[in-house]
Design a protein around this motif. Structure first.
Motif, short mmCIF file in Angstrom:
data_model
loop_
_atom_site.label_atom_id
_atom_site.label_comp_id
_atom_site.label_asym_id
_atom_site.label_seq_id
_atom_site.Cartn_x
_atom_site.Cartn_y
_atom_site.Cartn_z
N VAL A 77 0.94 -1.18 0.00
CA VAL A 77 -0.29 -0.02 0.00
C VAL A 77 0.90 1.28 -0.09
O VAL A 77 1.78 1.27 0.56
CB VAL A 77 -0.93 0.03 1.19
N LYS A 78 0.65 2.24 -1.02
CA LYS A 78 1.51 3.49 -1.10
C LYS A 78 0.87 4.33 0.39
O LYS A 78 -0.28 4.58 0.59
CB LYS A 78 1.36 3.85 -2.18
N LEU A 79 1.69 5.09 0.99
CA LEU A 79 1.40 5.87 1.87
C LEU A 79 2.03 7.10 1.35
O LEU A 79 3.39 7.26 1.19
CB LEU A 79 1.99 5.58 3.34
N ALA A 80 1.12 8.26 1.53
CA ALA A 80 2.07 9.69 0.93
C ALA A 80 1.34 10.72 1.96
O ALA A 80 0.21 10.68 2.62
CB ALA A 80 1.63 9.74 -0.55
N VAL A 81 2.24 11.59 2.28
CA VAL A 81 1.72 12.78 2.78
C VAL A 81 1.10 13.83 1.66
O VAL A 81 1.53 14.07 0.73
CB VAL A 81 2.97 13.42 3.57
N THR A 82 0.13 14.50 2.24
CA THR A 82 -0.73 15.53 1.51
C THR A 82 -0.83 16.94 2.34
O THR A 82 -1.05 16.75 3.43
CB THR A 82 -2.20 14.99 1.02
N GLN A 83 -0.72 17.84 1.74
CA GLN A 83 -1.04 19.23 2.38
C GLN A 83 -0.30 19.40 3.52
O GLN A 83 -1.06 19.80 4.59
CB GLN A 83 -2.53 19.56 2.41
N PRO A 84 0.85 18.92 3.61
CA PRO A 84 1.31 19.28 5.06
C PRO A 84 1.55 20.87 5.36
O PRO A 84 1.76 21.64 4.53
CB PRO A 84 3.01 18.98 4.74
N SER A 85 1.24 21.05 6.67
CA SER A 85 1.45 22.28 7.18
C SER A 85 3.03 23.05 6.83
O SER A 85 3.92 22.19 6.70
CB SER A 85 1.34 22.56 8.68
N ARG A 86 3.19 23.98 6.93
CA ARG A 86 4.40 24.60 6.72
C ARG A 86 5.52 24.11 7.63
O ARG A 86 6.73 23.79 7.32
CB ARG A 86 4.37 26.16 6.83
N PHE A 87 5.04 23.88 9.10
CA PHE A 87 6.03 23.19 9.98
C PHE A 87 6.38 21.87 9.69
O PHE A 87 7.50 21.48 9.60
CB PHE A 87 5.38 23.35 11.38
N VAL A 88 5.30 21.09 9.22
CA VAL A 88 5.48 19.58 8.78
C VAL A 88 6.33 19.52 7.66
O VAL A 88 7.48 18.56 7.51
CB VAL A 88 4.21 18.88 8.77
N HIS A 89 6.11 20.26 6.58
CA HIS A 89 7.01 20.40 5.39
C HIS A 89 8.28 20.73 5.81
O HIS A 89 9.32 20.02 5.26
CB HIS A 89 6.47 21.40 4.52
N ARG A 90 8.63 21.79 6.56
CA ARG A 90 10.00 21.94 6.86
C ARG A 90 10.55 21.08 7.60
O ARG A 90 11.83 20.42 7.39
CB ARG A 90 10.06 23.33 7.74
N GLN A 91 9.89 20.07 8.58
CA GLN A 91 10.62 19.18 9.26
C GLN A 91 10.78 17.74 8.40
O GLN A 91 12.07 17.33 8.60
CB GLN A 91 9.86 18.63 10.47
N LEU A 92 10.27 17.91 7.41
CA LEU A 92 10.25 16.42 6.53
C LEU A 92 11.47 16.96 5.74
O LEU A 92 12.30 16.15 5.23
CB LEU A 92 8.84 16.34 5.86
N TRP A 93 11.73 18.32 5.06
CA TRP A 93 12.66 18.72 4.31
C TRP A 93 13.97 18.60 5.05
O TRP A 93 14.99 18.16 4.34
CB TRP A 93 12.31 20.12 3.88
N VAL A 94 13.98 19.28 6.15
CA VAL A 94 15.03 18.88 7.11
C VAL A 94 15.77 17.78 7.46
O VAL A 94 16.97 17.67 7.30
CB VAL A 94 15.03 19.99 8.49
#
Length: 120
Positions: A77-94
């Motif tokens: 099963v594919k699991l993906a993140v959608t519409q991350p908040s800016r904080f979540v997006h930054r944490q995933l990027w870092v």
């Protein structure tokens, strides 16, 4: 702040898990359990973690997301993140994990979606 999680069945064999609040050492297990519960009930084609309403996530929360990704992957099963908040997006990027979860663009409240012009 606490965490609440809403699960919804979307079209095309997609299940959306939408946490709201903070995902930290006290609440991360709830994300893992929500993913495991969806997988125990069946095999959706895709699980989407809609992270738009997540205001904070720590390393334990990130670990819970990775564990959920691995659990889903074992079940094909594919699991993906959608519409991350800016904080979540930054944490995933870092952490270098943005690509693992489908490299979603951050959610911006009030953002205007471009209209498609006829004939374009």
């Amino acid at each position: 702040m606490s965490l609440s999680i809403v699960k919804s069945v979307l079209s095309g064999g997609v299940v959306e898990i939408a946490p709201r609040g903070e995902i930290d050492v006290d609440t991360a297990y709830e994300v893992r359990e929500a993913i495991a519960e969806v997988l125990a009930k069946g095999r959706p084609l895709r699980i989407e973690l809609n992270m738009r309403l997540v205001t904070f996530i720590d390393s334990v929360g990130i670990s819970a997301m990775v564990a959920g990704f691995q659990t889903a992957e074992v079940s094909d099963v594919k699991l993906a993140v959608t519409q991350p908040s800016r904080f979540v997006h930054r944490q995933l990027w870092v952490t270098g994990l943005l690509g693992l979860f489908g490299a979603p663009e951050p959610y911006f409240a009030g953002a205007v979606t471009p209209e498609v012009l006829p004939g374009a």
